[in-house]
Design an enzyme around this catalytic site. Structure first.
Site, short mmCIF file in Angstrom:
data_model
loop_
_atom_site.label_atom_id
_atom_site.label_comp_id
_atom_site.label_asym_id
_atom_site.label_seq_id
_atom_site.Cartn_x
_atom_site.Cartn_y
_atom_site.Cartn_z
N HIS A 59 12.16 13.44 10.47
CA HIS A 59 11.34 14.53 9.93
C HIS A 59 10.35 13.99 8.90
O HIS A 59 9.16 14.26 8.96
CB HIS A 59 12.23 15.62 9.31
CG HIS A 59 11.50 16.61 8.46
ND1 HIS A 59 10.70 17.60 8.98
CD2 HIS A 59 11.41 16.75 7.11
CE1 HIS A 59 10.17 18.31 8.00
NE2 HIS A 59 10.58 17.81 6.85
N ASP A 119 -23.13 10.12 13.24
CA ASP A 119 -21.76 9.86 13.70
C ASP A 119 -21.11 8.92 12.69
O ASP A 119 -21.69 8.60 11.65
CB ASP A 119 -21.77 9.23 15.10
CG ASP A 119 -20.48 9.50 15.86
OD1 ASP A 119 -19.40 9.25 15.29
OD2 ASP A 119 -20.55 9.98 17.00
N TRP A 129 13.45 8.38 5.20
CA TRP A 129 12.09 7.91 5.47
C TRP A 129 11.70 6.77 4.53
O TRP A 129 10.76 6.04 4.79
CB TRP A 129 11.08 9.06 5.36
CG TRP A 129 10.54 9.30 3.98
CD1 TRP A 129 11.12 10.05 3.02
CD2 TRP A 129 9.33 8.78 3.42
NE1 TRP A 129 10.36 10.03 1.88
CE2 TRP A 129 9.24 9.26 2.10
CE3 TRP A 129 8.31 7.97 3.91
CZ2 TRP A 129 8.18 8.94 1.26
CZ3 TRP A 129 7.25 7.65 3.05
CH2 TRP A 129 7.21 8.14 1.74
N SER A 178 -3.72 1.65 12.45
CA SER A 178 -4.56 2.81 12.68
C SER A 178 -5.13 3.34 11.36
O SER A 178 -6.33 3.61 11.26
CB SER A 178 -3.74 3.89 13.39
OG SER A 178 -4.41 5.11 13.34
N SER A 179 -4.27 3.44 10.34
CA SER A 179 -4.74 3.97 9.05
C SER A 179 -5.77 3.05 8.43
O SER A 179 -6.77 3.51 7.87
CB SER A 179 -3.57 4.10 8.08
OG SER A 179 -2.71 5.10 8.52
N HIS A 219 3.82 4.95 -3.71
CA HIS A 219 3.18 5.86 -4.65
C HIS A 219 1.70 6.09 -4.35
O HIS A 219 1.28 7.23 -4.32
CB HIS A 219 3.45 5.53 -6.11
CG HIS A 219 3.25 6.79 -6.90
ND1 HIS A 219 4.19 7.79 -6.94
CD2 HIS A 219 2.17 7.28 -7.51
CE1 HIS A 219 3.70 8.82 -7.57
NE2 HIS A 219 2.47 8.55 -7.94
N GLU A 236 0.54 6.08 -1.53
CA GLU A 236 0.65 6.92 -0.34
C GLU A 236 0.68 8.41 -0.72
O GLU A 236 0.07 9.25 -0.05
CB GLU A 236 1.91 6.54 0.43
CG GLU A 236 2.31 7.48 1.55
CD GLU A 236 1.36 7.43 2.73
OE1 GLU A 236 0.57 6.47 2.82
OE2 GLU A 236 1.40 8.36 3.55
N TYR A 289 -0.78 9.81 -3.13
CA TYR A 289 -2.13 10.28 -3.46
C TYR A 289 -3.05 10.20 -2.26
O TYR A 289 -4.03 10.96 -2.18
CB TYR A 289 -2.65 9.50 -4.67
CG TYR A 289 -1.84 9.89 -5.87
CD1 TYR A 289 -2.15 11.06 -6.57
CD2 TYR A 289 -0.72 9.18 -6.25
CE1 TYR A 289 -1.36 11.48 -7.62
CE2 TYR A 289 0.08 9.60 -7.30
CZ TYR A 289 -0.24 10.74 -7.98
OH TYR A 289 0.55 11.17 -9.00
N SER A 333 -12.01 21.84 -3.50
CA SER A 333 -13.23 21.83 -4.30
C SER A 333 -14.44 22.33 -3.49
O SER A 333 -15.51 22.55 -4.06
CB SER A 333 -13.52 20.43 -4.82
OG SER A 333 -12.41 19.96 -5.55
N HIS A 350 8.56 4.62 -11.10
CA HIS A 350 9.19 5.88 -11.54
C HIS A 350 10.06 6.48 -10.43
O HIS A 350 10.78 7.45 -10.67
CB HIS A 350 8.18 6.89 -12.09
CG HIS A 350 7.22 7.43 -11.08
ND1 HIS A 350 5.95 7.82 -11.40
CD2 HIS A 350 7.34 7.67 -9.76
CE1 HIS A 350 5.33 8.25 -10.31
NE2 HIS A 350 6.15 8.18 -9.32
N HIS A 351 10.00 5.92 -9.22
CA HIS A 351 10.93 6.32 -8.17
C HIS A 351 12.25 5.56 -8.30
O HIS A 351 13.15 5.77 -7.51
CB HIS A 351 10.34 6.03 -6.79
CG HIS A 351 9.07 6.78 -6.52
ND1 HIS A 351 9.04 8.02 -5.93
CD2 HIS A 351 7.78 6.48 -6.78
CE1 HIS A 351 7.79 8.43 -5.83
NE2 HIS A 351 7.01 7.52 -6.34
N THR A 401 -4.97 15.19 -13.41
CA THR A 401 -4.60 16.27 -12.50
C THR A 401 -4.83 17.62 -13.17
O THR A 401 -5.33 18.56 -12.54
CB THR A 401 -3.12 16.13 -12.08
OG1 THR A 401 -2.87 14.76 -11.78
CG2 THR A 401 -2.82 16.96 -10.87
N LYS A 456 -8.43 18.64 -13.08
CA LYS A 456 -8.82 19.23 -11.80
C LYS A 456 -8.45 20.71 -11.73
O LYS A 456 -9.27 21.54 -11.35
CB LYS A 456 -8.15 18.47 -10.65
CG LYS A 456 -8.77 17.12 -10.42
CD LYS A 456 -8.32 16.54 -9.12
CE LYS A 456 -9.28 15.47 -8.67
NZ LYS A 456 -10.52 15.98 -8.12
N ARG A 487 20.47 15.28 -2.29
CA ARG A 487 19.69 15.43 -1.07
C ARG A 487 20.33 14.60 0.04
O ARG A 487 21.22 13.81 -0.20
CB ARG A 487 18.24 14.99 -1.31
CG ARG A 487 18.10 13.53 -1.59
CD ARG A 487 16.71 13.17 -2.07
NE ARG A 487 15.77 13.00 -0.97
CZ ARG A 487 14.71 12.17 -1.02
NH1 ARG A 487 14.48 11.47 -2.11
NH2 ARG A 487 13.89 12.07 -0.02
#
Lengths: 373, 539
Positions: B81, B110, B146, B174-175, B258, B260, B262, B273, B307-308, B333, B336, B455
């Site tokens: 998932h 294009d 994951w 690909s990314s 991390h 990722e 963002y 925006s 921080h993870h 943040t 924004k 979890r």
């Protein structure tokens, strides 16, 4: 709509009949100075967030209700203000500094384990905890209680069976960790296989158990009682089924408990050197098997192929005893090591595996295991 | 430097450039709109597959006891998932939006590298197929979360893990190609008269995101390659018995992980925006501070990864540093959020569907931001870490953040993509259905986490029963809302009423100067300075 109402009323009925409905909404304050500091920090940051949310969302929703085209509100045309930008950069910085100061104090305090009066070594295994009292010479393994195991390994485990187990379902174990009250205790935490995490919320202790490394944490528990926790790092199939139960007792009771355990440990050493009869081994082995092996290989030895092979007709259980002992001692692939069990228990369980389920293997004595280590 | 501007373009030549007929159009296409659509439909398919797995998870957690699946399969569900939603749904959906919108927004015909664009899309179905095929292998699909922490994902993992590693490599290719293409397009194909500070925010946020992708994805590739050699070639990067360190894996993973986070939210900031100024009929507040805030967040995202990992046994100095750096992210943040609200302030607002999604994005993403701030406080993280509080937090920022903005963008630009208008009434029903159910789904998970529910567990003790049941009911309702969404989008494509070039009264941006259904090649001649200024967000 009608269906939704029935569903909702069914839900309400279910909840009102549930005797265990407690609606715990918040973190526990706990019973150590660290857990209380953490709780205070949590509440402080929470209330600051609530205040900011009320101001920010208040402005947003006021705008949503007041500044509508449908009310004939004409759009203004402003689109920048250096003053505002500086203000709403500076104010959050000040608030953050205000939070960081108490957070740093708590962090430095909880990382300092140097004042500990005693140490407990905690080792994570797939999927149980091992507790060692290095000075006292006590060592034991703590498994999920049989009452919970009976429920989860029955398929399907229905709700009635769960309710019958009571409110310690999945939160009870066969052997409790016993600790003295009002004593500063250092926990040395490590693992034997994958990463686990030893977490007792009431102590404010949660620390990764890394294989090959030792982490530490400390707690001084203020109140006598029983405290429960769980593994908090995904560690494989039965990650949800390796709880922690700690009995915190008075210092006198603790001393008594230590004496009892030391006597039991001496008896265990004696039993490992004697020669056992096959019946004794089988009787002892069945209990060890159900506690340690049945999770994957199933009570009836049928396993969960192709991941967890069956015991029944297994080439290993019916083959050479030396290979069988080696596999149980050292593990292989998904099969963890069981070298933390005593020689008598290992001999019993290996004998059981070789002779139960219609298998026809040889009998293994504790001395065989001792020499194979 | 030559631009791809075809100065001889006439009606006659345009006909020549039309799409091929039939299925081969989609296989061979190099057109940014076709590829954008392919990305979007791929992402949507993956949302449904990943969502079906979430339904299995919520069904098993509906009440205590093991009723539906066994614990091993449950772990496969949570793992796949997460992987599918992150790598198969959210990231491709944003690349799809970028493909569709960036050339139109910068006055280009294009993308700069159209053939690579085709390739970077067509890798995805194969990568996704390989990943999903692991379900049919001996030992099952990856079941280590994951985040695939070693050694659970190396020594103790099923054989299918090698296929997972290959799939991650392909997704990374690909990314990276998608990111290179976007950087090349924005820097080289922009209308000559358009300065960087004229660019719409969606383009800005995607440009910055592309640099995050180029920085982060190779690190992920390194992590899975080290796993591969640990598993198959006897190395022990992550195995202490061979001199390695399992915590090293986490450092490498989160050095990717991390940024990722963002990567998945900066383009969302861009989308919102655009939508808020349109329906507030008022220019975006603080355009340049929005650009600087995005860049600051991107920079900070590289220096907060641990921080993870507050509970891995880091030294206290490391914990203090990562706590302070993490708290700093709240500042840009916050800027924004304040800017969006100032944009709404004293506007003349209407609440068409895209605006509803955008406002609920601001509200719900900010809730995710608050729980993020709480998680950043290192000592408090001891009690939050790896509980449902974290699950609630990242679903608030990823579902009601990233996914919300993707749905908002779909409704906002669907008229430009199809030349037709969706059913506004149904779309509003869908919005309220989704926004209520998603909160029933995720809000109680905060309470579960604080009460101590870890979890990634397949079953729980009785004290967690009630909130889990509520959460599951919300989950089923939210899952069902996607049926309505599918209907609304297909109904718009098939039966929508023809719309004008600028269906939203307050909309600004070069894309709205194109035909109602944007022409196959967006701008054959670059827009003039006057037009660019007229349509600029930085007015």
């Amino acid at each position: 709509m009608k269906r939704l109402t029935t569903l909702l009323s069914a839900l309400v009925a279910m909840m009102s009949t549930n005797v265990f409905a407690e609606y715990a909404l918040n973190m526990t304050e706990g019973v150590t100075s660290i857990s209380r500091d953490i709780y205070d920090l949590h509440m402080m940051v929470f209330w600051i967030s609530v205040i900011i949310a009320v101001v920010v969302f208040g402005a947003m929703f006021y705008s949503v209700f007041a500044h509508r085209k449908s009310k004939g509100y004409k759009a203004a045309n402003f689109h920048e203000s250096t003053k505002a930008e500086i203000l709403w950069t500076a104010i959050p910085v000040i608030i953050l500094v205000g939070m960081a100061i108490p957070a740093s104090k708590t962090l430095i305090d909880l990382e300092d384990t140097s004042k500990a009066e005693m140490s407990i070594k905690i080792t994570g295994h797939q999927w149980k905890w091992q507790y060692d009292y290095p000075k006292e010479g006590i060592s034991f393994i703590s498994n999920l209680a049989q009452s919970s195991k009976d429920v989860i390994y029955a398929t399907p485990a229905d709700r009635e069976a769960v309710d019958a187990t009571g409110d310690t379902y999945l939160l009870s174990v066969d052997k409790h960790l016993v600790l003295p009250v009002d004593t500063s205790i250092r926990f040395l935490i490590t693992s034997n296989d994958v990463i686990h995490n030893w977490w007792v919320p009431a102590f404010g202790v949660k620390q990764d158990a890394n294989p090959g490394f030792i982490n530490d944490a400390w707690a001084q528990i203020d109140e006598i009682g029983t405290y429960r926790g769980q593994c908090a790092e995904l560690c494989g199939k039965d990650h949800g089924f390796m709880p922690i139960v700690v009995d915190v007792v008075s210092k006198a009771d603790y001393a008594k408990w230590v004496a009892e355990q030391q006597a039991a440990a001496a008896a265990a050493v004696a039993s490992a050197t004697k020669t056992w009869s096959k019946d004794e081994l089988m009787a002892q082995g069945e209990g060890v098997y159900n506690t340690n092996c049945a999770g994957c290989h199933k009570k009836d030895g049928s396993g969960m192929p192709p991941i967890f092979p069956p015991m029944k007709d297994s080439p290993i259980a019916n083959g050479s005893a030396a290979d069988h002992i080696g596999l149980v001692l050292h593990g292989k692939g998904g099969m963890p090591t069981f070298k933390m069990l005593g020689d008598a228990d290992l001999a019993a369980v290996i004998t059981y595996e070789r002779n139960a389920f219609g298998n026809t293997g040889s009998v293994v004595q504790p001395s065989d295991v001792t020499s194979a280590r | 430097m030559t631009t791809a501007t075809d100065t001889t373009a006439t009606g006659h030549d345009d006909h020549h450039h039309g799409p091929e007929k039939g299925l081969m159009r989609w296989v061979k296409t190099t057109n940014h709109k076709d590829i954008g659509s392919l990305y979007m439909w791929f992402a949507f398919t993956m949302v449904l597959i990943g969502g079906a797995m979430a339904m299995v998870i919520r069904m098993e957690l509906f009440q205590p006891g093991m009723q539906i699946v066994d614990p091993h399969f449950f772990n496969q569900m949570t793992t796949m998932h997460g992987l599918i939603m992150v790598f198969g749904a959210i990231m491709p959906a944003f690349v799809g939006l970028g493909n569709w919108l960036i050339p139109m927004m910068i006055g280009a015909p294009d993308m700069a590298l159209p053939r690579m664009n085709n390739w970077s899309f067509w890798i995805l179905p194969f990568a996704g197929g390989i990943l999903l095929s692991t379900f049919f292998m001996d030992g099952g699909a990856p079941a280590f979360g994951w985040t695939f922490y070693a050694p659970l994902s190396t020594t103790f993992a099923p054989d299918s893990t090698d296929f997972f590693i290959f799939a991650v490599h392909l997704l990374g290719f690909s990314s990276i190609m998608g990111a290179i293409n976007i950087i090349a397009t924005v820097l080289n194909m922009r209308a000559p008269e358009m300065k960087l500070m004229d660019m719409p925010l969606f383009v800005w946020t995607w440009l910055i995101t592309s640099f995050l992708l180029i920085g982060a994805m190779p690190v992920l590739a390194g992590a899975v390659t080290m796993m591969l050699t640990d598993r198959n070639f006897g190395t022990s990067f992550f195995d202490a018995t061979g001199g390695g360190d399992p915590v090293l894996f986490q450092h490498i993973f989160w050095f990717f992980g991390h940024p990722e986070v963002y990567i998945m939210i900066l383009p969302a900031f861009g989308v919102v925006s655009h939508i808020i100024p349109t329906f507030a009929r008022k220019p975006l507040f603080g355009y340049s501070s929005m650009v600087y805030a995005t860049a600051s967040i991107a920079f900070l995202s590289y220096i907060v990864w641990a921080h993870h990992m507050f509970l891995t046994g880091m030294p206290v100095a490391g914990e203090l540093y990562f706590m302070y750096a993490t708290m700093l992210i709240a500042v840009p943040t916050g800027v924004k959020v304040f800017n969006w609200i100032s944009t709404m302030w004293r506007g003349s607002m209407t609440f068409e569907t895209p605006m509803l999604w955008a406002i609920s994005f601001v509200f719900l993403f900010t809730i995710g931001g608050f729980s993020g701030l709480m998680l950043g406080i290192a000592p408090a993280d001891i009690q939050y870490h790896d509980t449902y509080f974290v699950v609630a937090h990242f679903h608030y920022v990823l579902v009601t953040g990233a996914l919300w903005s993707i749905i908002a963008a779909t409704f906002y630009w669907l008229p430009k993509w199809t030349g037709k208008m969706y059913n506004e009434k149904l779309a509003k029903v869908h919005f309220w259905w989704a926004v209520i159910s998603v909160n029933v789904l995720f809000f109680p998970q905060h309470f579960l986490g604080l009460a101590g529910m870890p979890r990634r567990i397949p079953d729980y003790s009785l004290q967690f029963a009630d909130f889990n049941m509520i959460s599951s009911l919300g989950g089923f309702a939210f899952g069902a809302s996607f049926i309505l969404l599918t209907y609304i989008v297909i109904d718009c494509i098939r039966n929508g009423k023809p719309t004008t070039a600028r269906p939203w009264e307050g909309a600004k941006g070069l894309e709205w100067t194109l035909e109602p259904k944007a022409q196959y090649h967006s701008f054959n001649t670059p827009p003039s300075r006057k037009l660019i200024e007229q349509e600029s967000q930085n007015s």
